[in-house]
Design a protein around this motif. Sequence first.
Motif, mmCIF file in Angstrom:
data_model
loop_
_atom_site.group_PDB
_atom_site.id
_atom_site.type_symbol
_atom_site.label_atom_id
_atom_site.label_comp_id
_atom_site.label_asym_id
_atom_site.label_seq_id
_atom_site.Cartn_x
_atom_site.Cartn_y
_atom_site.Cartn_z
ATOM 1 N N ILE A 39 2.241 1.730 -3.509
ATOM 2 C CA ILE A 39 1.202 2.227 -4.416
ATOM 3 C C ILE A 39 0.944 3.701 -4.157
ATOM 4 O O ILE A 39 0.846 4.503 -5.090
ATOM 5 C CB ILE A 39 -0.092 1.389 -4.265
ATOM 6 C CG1 ILE A 39 0.149 -0.025 -4.800
ATOM 7 C CG2 ILE A 39 -1.249 2.057 -4.998
ATOM 8 C CD1 ILE A 39 -0.982 -0.983 -4.542
ATOM 9 N N ASN A 40 0.857 4.087 -2.880
ATOM 10 C CA ASN A 40 0.630 5.492 -2.543
ATOM 11 C C ASN A 40 1.794 6.364 -2.997
ATOM 12 O O ASN A 40 1.612 7.471 -3.483
ATOM 13 C CB ASN A 40 0.394 5.654 -1.041
ATOM 14 C CG ASN A 40 -0.952 5.106 -0.621
ATOM 15 O OD1 ASN A 40 -1.846 4.963 -1.452
ATOM 16 N ND2 ASN A 40 -1.093 4.761 0.650
ATOM 17 N N ASP B 253 2.117 14.807 -13.234
ATOM 18 C CA ASP B 253 0.968 15.380 -13.936
ATOM 19 C C ASP B 253 0.859 16.875 -13.672
ATOM 20 O O ASP B 253 0.574 17.654 -14.586
ATOM 21 C CB ASP B 253 -0.328 14.673 -13.514
ATOM 22 C CG ASP B 253 -0.454 13.280 -14.102
ATOM 23 O OD1 ASP B 253 0.259 12.979 -15.086
ATOM 24 O OD2 ASP B 253 -1.272 12.497 -13.568
ATOM 25 N N ASN C 144 0.823 -1.206 0.000
ATOM 26 C CA ASN C 144 0.000 0.000 0.000
ATOM 27 C C ASN C 144 0.860 1.261 0.000
ATOM 28 O O ASN C 144 0.533 2.247 -0.658
ATOM 29 C CB ASN C 144 -0.955 0.009 1.199
ATOM 30 C CG ASN C 144 -2.077 -0.993 1.034
ATOM 31 O OD1 ASN C 144 -2.384 -1.393 -0.091
ATOM 32 N ND2 ASN C 144 -2.662 -1.409 2.132
ATOM 33 N N ASN D 178 3.929 5.720 -5.517
ATOM 34 C CA ASN D 178 3.879 5.800 -6.984
ATOM 35 C C ASN D 178 2.776 6.738 -7.443
ATOM 36 O O ASN D 178 2.946 7.507 -8.389
ATOM 37 C CB ASN D 178 3.677 4.415 -7.604
ATOM 38 C CG ASN D 178 4.911 3.544 -7.500
ATOM 39 O OD1 ASN D 178 6.008 4.050 -7.278
ATOM 40 N ND2 ASN D 178 4.729 2.247 -7.633
ATOM 41 N N SER D 179 1.649 6.684 -6.770
ATOM 42 C CA SER D 179 0.534 7.560 -7.110
ATOM 43 C C SER D 179 0.899 9.017 -6.847
ATOM 44 O O SER D 179 0.582 9.899 -7.643
ATOM 45 C CB SER D 179 -0.697 7.162 -6.294
ATOM 46 O OG SER D 179 -1.739 8.076 -6.490
ATOM 47 N N ALA E 287 3.245 10.165 -9.584
ATOM 48 C CA ALA E 287 2.502 10.364 -10.822
ATOM 49 C C ALA E 287 1.710 11.670 -10.764
ATOM 50 O O ALA E 287 1.647 12.409 -11.748
ATOM 51 C CB ALA E 287 1.573 9.181 -11.079
ATOM 52 N N ASP E 288 1.115 11.961 -9.595
ATOM 53 C CA ASP E 288 0.373 13.211 -9.451
ATOM 54 C C ASP E 288 1.297 14.413 -9.577
ATOM 55 O O ASP E 288 0.948 15.417 -10.203
ATOM 56 C CB ASP E 288 -0.343 13.249 -8.092
ATOM 57 C CG ASP E 288 -1.535 12.298 -8.046
ATOM 58 O OD1 ASP E 288 -1.991 11.876 -9.126
ATOM 59 O OD2 ASP E 288 -1.989 11.982 -6.936
#
Length: 119
Positions: free
Chosen positions: A8-9, A19, A5, A11-12, A15-16
């Motif tokens: 994933i957090n 972006d 978890n 990496n997210s 990515a944010d």
Amino acid sequence: MMNDNDMINSNSLQADRFDDFLRQQLCADYIDDNGFTSQLMAALPVQKTLNPWLEKTIIALPVALIAFLVLRHLPWRDLVQPVYAWFLLLDVSSLITLALAVFIALVVAPVAWLLNSDA
């Protein structure tokens, strides 16, 4: 230790951030280059174009040659002989019907298509 978890957090989150960076770059003001881009585009050589007929010939000649070679090896006698025999055995009414069908296919249908495409 990092669990799935957390990875994933993380990496997210990355990515944010990326972006957001891309969004900021897209919204950034234009940087003036003092005419560099227009001077560069003007200095590029003009692209040479071929004569349109030469372009069509370059495409059509090999296609026609390949089609000729393929058609040359077809068994024409075996293809034409049954059609010719069927044609000789037709009565007059069937011959008139066949002529009418050919006329419609070659004249009426293209004219109807042309008239419909203008509308």
